[in-house]
Enzyme design. Structure first.
Site, short mmCIF file in Angstrom:
data_model
loop_
_atom_site.label_atom_id
_atom_site.label_comp_id
_atom_site.label_asym_id
_atom_site.label_seq_id
_atom_site.Cartn_x
_atom_site.Cartn_y
_atom_site.Cartn_z
N LYS A 3 -6.78 -1.24 -17.91
CA LYS A 3 -6.04 0.56 -17.38
C LYS A 3 -5.39 -0.37 -16.35
CE LYS A 3 -8.96 3.59 -18.47
NZ LYS A 3 -9.41 4.83 -19.13
N GLY B 111 0.93 -1.81 -12.42
CA GLY B 111 1.64 -2.80 -11.97
C GLY B 111 1.37 -4.05 -13.17
N ALA B 112 -0.26 -3.70 -13.65
CA ALA B 112 -0.50 -5.18 -14.29
C ALA B 112 -0.56 -4.59 -15.82
CB ALA B 112 -1.89 -5.07 -13.95
N GLY C 90 -5.86 -1.57 -9.04
CA GLY C 90 -5.80 -1.54 -7.93
C GLY C 90 -5.73 -0.17 -6.86
N GLU C 91 -5.68 0.70 -7.04
CA GLU C 91 -6.36 2.07 -6.33
C GLU C 91 -8.00 2.55 -6.46
OE1 GLU C 91 -3.13 3.46 -6.88
OE2 GLU C 91 -1.69 3.36 -5.12
N GLY D 108 -0.42 -8.99 -3.51
CA GLY D 108 -1.82 -9.20 -2.52
C GLY D 108 -2.92 -8.70 -4.03
N THR D 109 -3.06 -8.64 -5.09
CA THR D 109 -2.79 -7.73 -6.38
C THR D 109 -3.24 -8.90 -7.03
OG1 THR D 109 -0.72 -7.07 -7.18
CG2 THR D 109 -2.44 -4.80 -5.68
N PHE E 253 0.63 -1.45 -0.34
CA PHE E 253 0.30 -0.22 0.12
C PHE E 253 0.69 0.74 -0.09
CE2 PHE E 253 -2.22 -3.55 2.22
CZ PHE E 253 -2.97 -3.43 1.24
N THR F 197 -9.82 -10.82 -9.38
CA THR F 197 -9.09 -9.85 -8.68
C THR F 197 -9.51 -9.00 -8.90
OG1 THR F 197 -7.41 -10.04 -10.65
CG2 THR F 197 -7.67 -11.73 -8.81
MO1 MOS Z 1 0.75 2.69 -4.01
S1 MOS Z 1 0.26 3.72 -2.32
O1 MOS Z 1 1.83 3.80 -5.03
O2 MOS Z 1 1.82 1.51 -3.96
#
Ligand code: MOS
Length: 733
Positions: A690, A513-514, A693-694, A471-472, A245, A623
């Site tokens: 895109k 990441g993805a 995650g956040e 964990g993503t 995180f 996921t």
């Molecule tokens: Mo994130 S808060 O850019 O790992």
């Protein structure tokens, strides 16, 4: 072979949709799931290395000044104690991952309460911890430490270039409707389940560190810099990461300390941060003060938009919470003022925590938008629909695929949204009941990435990258991309991650990441497909791969026969080129919440929470849904409970653990309803995907704040919205 793809223009080919395997996007289980749920997945601290000794950090008990002396003799005779280490190389602060500057500090300078000043190493963890408590340290404290951004004496500087267009002050006076409100948020901790942990060991002249980090390719450099080694001498391993995180973007304090101790003692050394140290000496999200000015014409169209924030960090840190990141492009308004001011104070490093910028920026912006809708007297959903700009309001560039309107409409319908916004109308026993909504928005980031894909002679494949799975769902998603492209069941695709010996991936950060590492896998697979096509005498696009068979024209051949004992190995290298500046690319969504506000106590319970999201192609529906749920859980925490409390005299954190820093637990979270829209964004990545995650946190708390207002008529502008703040304004029960 390495194949490079630099993305300069939208990739309209939508290759993944033309593939035949049918695994992309499917809600498949994580391949790493069984290892994690049965405890066989090893996390950083869980390696049993012969001869390994244990280190516990000692942290500063002043907020600013210097360490005058450390009295080793106070602990050296204690049972099991091996060494007390205070070495400038171990003062690496949690870097931001890729910040590119050496995180080395002077060891005797103390810049914040909780800063590591020494490491006690002993045969056992208990012995080291006991000795760490007894280590006598003399400090010379400076008298002038400022630990509160609201202190009038705190130096404040502008951060980055403010956006100033037109005359916001003027339109605020002229507009039919205008809202000028100030919201605040408190500091947050990333609070990953797995504390930061490292085991450092020498292997010949090479240092290997089992650690828990998000961005291995940068972390190797940071670690090498901190230790004065060349990067080839450092190997980092983070195959499993129990959440980061943001707090594991850069090498953290325990990693450098373990490495320094291992160098000095010539033995493997394990350092695991105590939970209190995760709070005290890794990083925090800055507290924010946000002034929002929204000016609308008589139809509710924004003509003026202001978002000005104040945040804080240590005097020599580069990072500032990018509060206005989504405000730059989400809403129109020719007259604009956006700025972030940075107060320099002596509190633990402020860094990236769960969607830096939008997490706190959107929750305040979306509450202010609700205030504007109420003032105008229109449905807040309608207000958002009327304010979707044609082009980026400052850069005058187009948007890439943007399903904001669909998210708003579909979400409202699914939730059963009522446009009647009169507050404090509905009771269920002693609870006031109300609903609220907010837009979700998070910028789409890409980061350079490489991944190696090997199609083996037996017709199975391996993907390898130093990319991490925090964990993503990285293991799942990368296996699906390779499986789709190469026509393999995902059980025939193994994914290896988190080893700095593998090609440098994008790392896990900023939701990139993805789409980034996934694109590198895609590029490598395209290269392998081209090799296979060559053998079959067709073009790559004529080739159909499915279930281990290649079909070209009227021929269908087993992959193993095409390979006939050979294997293909390709490194895909993906870079975002001109595409980044050509489009405003972001992920969007809409939140709808129903809350109960206790008429006697001011307690808030979230009763329903719905999120509809559009973020390009979902790579794995399960996921991605889980990511969105996690974000919405964080949103509940940010709205109602999360508050890192500092002693205003010295910056000491008074709630440095999971008992006192209140993250939502199961009883705080209703059944979450997440809907993913099917979308393709050709300008986002070759995958048309895109990040996600956040996204689920960005605006979520705003929907809850707005629902509290609708339920009770109480508008709290200081997050978290705790019962005391609500109670003070509640109507007669
Ligand atoms: Mo994130 S808060 O850019 O790992």
């Amino acid at each position: 072979m390495t194949r490079l793809l630099t993305m300069d223009a939208p990739d309209e080919r939508n290759r993944l949709d033309a593939m035949a395997q049918g695994v992309i996007g499917k809600p498949l289980d994580r391949p790493d799931g069984p290892a994690k749920t049965t405890g066989t997945a090893k996390y950083a601290a869980e390696y049993n290395i012969p001869g390994c000794v244990e280190g516990v950090l000692v942290t500063a008990a002043i907020s600013k000044g210097r360490v005058a002396s450390i009295d080793d003799s106070s602990v050296m005779s204690m049972p099991g104690v091996i060494a007390v280490i205070a070495d400038e190389r171990m003062t690496a602060r949690s870097a931001q991952g890729g910040a590119g500057k050496s995180p080395v500090r002077q060891i005797d300078r103390v810049e914040y309460w909780g800063q590591p000043v020494a490491l006690v190493v002993a045969e056992s963890f208990e012995q080291a911890r006991d000795a760490a408590k007894h280590l006598r340290i003399e400090y010379q404290a400076d008298e002038d430490a400022i630990v509160d951004q609201h202190d009038a004496d705190a130096p404040v500087e502008p951060y980055g270039d403010p956006v100033v267009q037109g005359d916001l002050g003027h339109v605020m006076k002229q507009a039919a409707f205008a809202v000028d409100v100030t919201y605040t948020t408190e500091c947050h901790n990333s609070a990953p389940m797995e504390p930061h942990a490292s085991i450092a060991e020498w292997d010949g002249d090479k240092l290997t560190v089992h650690t828990s980090l998000q961005m291995i390719k940068y972390n190797v450099k940071e670690m090498a810099d901190a230790l004065g080694l060349s990067t080839e001498k450092v190997r980092l391993l983070s195959p499993y990461v129990g959440g980061g995180f943001g707090s594991k973007l850069g090498v953290s304090v325990e990693g450098a300390a373990a490495a320094v101790a291992a160098i000095k003692l010539k033995r493997p050394v394990r350092v695991v941060l105590l939970r209190q140290q995760v709070f005290q000496c890794v990083m925090r999200r800055s507290e924010t003060t946000q002034r929002l000015r929204l000016a609308a014409d008589k139809d509710g169209r924004l003509i003026g938009f202001g978002h000005e924030a104040k945040v804080s960090n240590l005097p020599d840190e580069d990072f500032a919470e990018p509060v206005t990141q989504a405000s730059e492009f989400l809403y129109p308004g020719k007259n604009r003022t956006l700025r972030v001011d940075l107060a320099r104070i002596h509190l633990v490093t402020a860094g990236s925590v769960r969607a830096p910028g939008e997490a706190v920026g959107m929750q305040c912006l979306e509450s202010a938008m609700d205030e504007l809708a109420n003032q105008i007297g229109i449905d807040p959903v309608e207000l958002r629909l009327r304010n979707i700009p044609e082009r980026h309001p400052s850069k005058d560039i187009p948007y890439s695929s943007r399903k904001l309107a669909e998210c708003l409409r579909d979400g409202a319908k699914r939730f059963g949204w009522s446009a009647d916004r009169k507050p404090a109308q509905l009771r269920d026993g002693e609870w006031w009941i109300g609903t609220g909504m907010a837009t979700a928005c998070r910028v789409h980031n890409l980061n350079e990435a490489q991944a190696r894909v090997t199609l083996r002679a037996d017709g199975t494949a391996e993907v390898a990258s130093d990319m991490t799975d925090i964990g993503t769902g990285t293991y799942a998603v990368l296996s699906q991309i390779a499986g789709e492209m190469l026509g393999l069941d995902i059980k025939d695709v193994s994914v290896k991650l988190g080893d700095s010996n593998f090609p440098p991936g994008a790392g896990s950060g900023g939701s990139w990441g993805a789409p980034s590492t996934g694109s590198a896998v895609f590029v490598a697979c395209e290269a392998i497909r081209a090799e296979l096509a060559k053998r079959l005498g067709c073009t790559e696009t004529e080739l159909t791969l499915r279930d281990g068979f290649a079909t070209a024209g009227n021929r269908r051949v087993a992959l193993t026969d095409v390979l006939s004992g050979d294997h293909f190995e390709e490194v895909g290298h993906f870079k975002a080129g001109k595409i980044t500046d050509a489009f405003s690319a972001a992920m969007y969504g809409a939140f709808f919440a129903e809350v109960g506000v206790n008429a006697y106590t001011g307690e808030v319970r979230v009763r329903r929470f719905q999120g509809t999201f559009g973020f390009g192609r979902p790579l794995n529906a399960k996921t991605a849904t889980s990511q969105c749920m996690g974000g919405m859980v964080w949103g509940i925490g940010s709205a109602l409970t999360e508050d890192l409390v500092f002693d205003k005299r010295n910056g000491h954190i008074v709630n440095p653990d999971l008992a006192e820093y209140h993250l939502p637990v199961n009883l705080d979270v209703p059944k979450l309803d997440v809907v993913l829209l099917d979308e393709r964004d050709p300008a986002a990545s070759p995958l048309q995907a895109k990040g996600v995650g956040e996204l689920g946190i960005c605006g979520a708390a705003g929907a809850i704040c707005n629902a509290i207002y609708h339920a009770s008529g109480v508008r709290v502008r200081s997050y978290p919205i705790t019962p005391d703040k609500v109670l003070a304004e509640l109507p007669e029960p």
